[in-house]
Each structure stands twice: as C-alpha cells, then as structure tokens.
Design an enzyme around this catalytic site. Structure first.
Site, PDB file in Angstrom:
ATOM      1  N   HIS A 207      46.718 -52.575 -19.998  1.00  0.00           N
ATOM      2  CA  HIS A 207      45.750 -52.473 -18.866  1.00  0.00           C
ATOM      3  C   HIS A 207      46.579 -52.080 -17.619  1.00  0.00           C
ATOM      4  O   HIS A 207      46.275 -51.250 -16.855  1.00  0.00           O
ATOM      5  CB  HIS A 207      45.014 -53.826 -18.891  1.00  0.00           C
TER       6      HIS A 207
ATOM      7  N   HIS B  39      45.195 -66.362 -14.288  1.00  0.00           N
ATOM      8  CA  HIS B  39      45.506 -67.124 -13.135  1.00  0.00           C
ATOM      9  C   HIS B  39      44.326 -67.792 -12.559  1.00  0.00           C
ATOM     10  O   HIS B  39      44.448 -68.976 -12.129  1.00  0.00           O
ATOM     11  CB  HIS B  39      46.473 -66.731 -12.027  1.00  0.00           C
TER      12      HIS B  39
ATOM     13  N   GLU C 129      46.520 -49.122 -15.223  1.00  0.00           N
ATOM     14  CA  GLU C 129      46.219 -49.491 -13.526  1.00  0.00           C
ATOM     15  C   GLU C 129      47.486 -49.834 -13.112  1.00  0.00           C
ATOM     16  O   GLU C 129      47.655 -50.258 -11.720  1.00  0.00           O
ATOM     17  CB  GLU C 129      45.297 -50.431 -13.311  1.00  0.00           C
TER      18      GLU C 129
ATOM     19  N   HIS D 199      38.543 -48.577 -22.229  1.00  0.00           N
ATOM     20  CA  HIS D 199      39.840 -48.040 -21.821  1.00  0.00           C
ATOM     21  C   HIS D 199      40.389 -47.253 -23.004  1.00  0.00           C
ATOM     22  O   HIS D 199      41.140 -45.884 -22.776  1.00  0.00           O
ATOM     23  CB  HIS D 199      40.742 -48.886 -21.286  1.00  0.00           C
TER      24      HIS D 199
END
Ligand code: CO
Length: 298
Positions: free
Chosen positions: A183, A125, A213, A245
C-alpha cells in the site's frame, strides 16, 4: 522547609495509596471477585470488495482454530470502508472504538487486539492509541494487549519473505520477476517496504516491492525491471486482501494500472489476485503475534 514539604507530600501520597487500596477491597467485597473474561478483537483495514472477503474469512477461521475457547470479534479501521459497507450493503462493522466499548459493556476483562495490518503505519498506531485508552477504564477492561501487524521484527521480515516466495505460482521461472504491490504511506512506517525489499533481494534478486502511495513507487520498480531486461512479471498484492487496489490499481484495464504501465514497457504481466491473508503461511505470522500478545495477560 524543603524537607517538611517533601514529608507532607509523602503523607498525602501514602494516604492516597491507602485510600485506593481500601476502595479496591470494598469493590472486590461487593459480591464475588470478577472472574476474567477474555476476548480477541481482530482489526483489519477493511474492504468493500466482496470477493476480497475470502481473506477476512480465512483469518477468522484460522484464529478460531488457534483459540477455540476465546470469543472473537471484528473491527475495521477504515471509516470510509465501514460507511460504504453500511450504505451500500447494509453491513455494519464496528470501528475499533465501538467494538472495544461493546466488549467493555459485555463484561470482557482482558482483551487482545490483533492488528491485521501489514506494517506499523498510521492505521496500526491509531489502533494502539484507541486500544490503550480502554485499558483501566472504570468498570472496564483490566487489560488490553495489542498484537503487532504482519511486519514488525526482522524475524517477521524473513518469515514473510519465505512465505511469499513459497506462494509465488510454481510455473514462474527465476528470470521472470515478481512484483509485489504494497500500500505505502506518508507515515514513517513506510520504511518497512524498502526494508523488506532487502530481505527479498537476498533470497531472490528478481522480486521487487512497489507501493501505491509511498516509496518505492511503480516508476522505481519499472526502472529496475528495465535495467535487468525482464520480459515477464507476476504481479501480487502485498496487502492482506486483494481489494480495490489489487483489482484496479494493480491488475485493472485502466491506462495507469501497474499491469498496463508494465505491459506498455514490453513486459508480459500475470496478475495473481490473492491477498496475503488468503495464505495460511502468512496468517500464521499474525496468529503468532496474537499468541505473544495474549501471553502478556496477567
Ligand atoms: Co488505499
């Protein structure tokens, strides 16, 4: 009074329209009209892990094959990643804003910005806002179009589910789990993770999506695995690159990595350190989004 005011406004608007039309033709008459110069800007979150760059290189090669005539440029949305790359590896990658400004200066008139993110979350976004602000700038691009991230529509969900399932190591038995590490985010776009879980569950009941997360968490996934008495799990990133990650939070030796937590629970873990962008069947989805974006060029 009201009518006269309206009429006055009409005259002013009409004059303005005439004026801008004239200005437009004067500009166009100053030399030959500008021919379109199309460009593609590929935008990833970025990675500082050099082994993970394979994924980036794969996308780059696939997009070049799909659009051999169009100039392709790159940007990373993560400032932390960009600054770390510059400081530690002397590698300078543009932010989307800098890349678009350069493309504007270099005379591109139509630019397709392709998000290489997984979900429409904060990074996507933000990219949309940045890209839109470049469209119609004086002496700038006439059109900036934006391609959706990997998971945007229901059709994308189904396609990506099939692709991920096809990419699971062939030796996996149906009673063994596949645990995908997404993620996750505080952004409302996080809903795409529980969303894609629905489509996985319909195809294969032992595939679980967790996030670093967001929701579902590792605890949520671990509880599912316990409830089903799963003994072995393949751990795969649901991220474009197998970066920090995947290597540390998913497969690392630390006590709180997914591998360590699940192993402690009696589950044999097989990490697969490959980002989704290393698989051509998934890159094809991003490329189709880019094709749809470029189809909007007028
Ligand atoms: Co992160």
């Amino acid at each position: 009074m009201q009518t006269r005011f309206c009429f006055l406004m009409f005259i002013i608007v009409a004059m303005f329209v005439l004026l801008s039309a004239t200005a437009g033709s004067v500009l166009a008459g100053h030399g030959s009209p500008r021919a379109d110069k199309d460009g593609i800007l590929l935008v990833a979150f970025g990675t500082t892990v050099s082994e993970a760059e394979k994924a980036i290189e794969n996308i780059d090669a696939e997009v070049r094959t799909a659009f051999p005539e169009t100039e392709i440029r790159w940007a990373y949305t993560s400032n932390i990643v960009r600054h770390k790359l510059a400081k530690e590896a002397g590698k300078h990658i543009d932010s989307p804003a800098r890349a678009l400004a350069r493309m504007m200066d270099d005379g591109f008139t139509r630019v397709a910005v392709q998000s290489l993110h997984t979900i429409p979350g904060e990074e996507y976004h933000g990219l949309v806002r940045t890209a839109r602000s470049f469209a119609g700038m004086p002496k700038g691009m006439t059109q900036v179009v934006i391609g959706y991230p990997l998971l945007a529509s229901t059709a994308d969900m189904e396609r990506v589910v099939d692709a991920v399932l096809a990419n699971v190591p062939a030796e996996r038995d149906k009673d063994e789990a596949v645990v995908l590490m997404g993620h996750g985010t505080h952004h409302p776009g996080n809903i795409y993770y529980p969303g894609i879980q629905y489509f996985f569950s319909r195809k294969d009941p032992n595939v679980f999506v967790g996030t670093v997360e967001g929701t579902p968490s590792l605890d949520d996934v671990a509880a599912e695995l316990r409830a089903r008495g799963i003994r072995k799990a393949y751990l795969m990133p649901l991220m474009s690159v197998a970066g920090d990650h995947a290597r540390n939070d998913m497969a690392g030796p630390e006590e709180d990595s997914w591998k360590s937590v699940l192993t402690k629970q009696g589950i044999t873990c097989v990490p697969v350190l490959k980002g989704t962008a290393e698989y051509d069947n998934i890159v094809a989805v991003w490329i189709d989004h880019l094709k749809s974006a470029m189809a909007q060029f007028e």
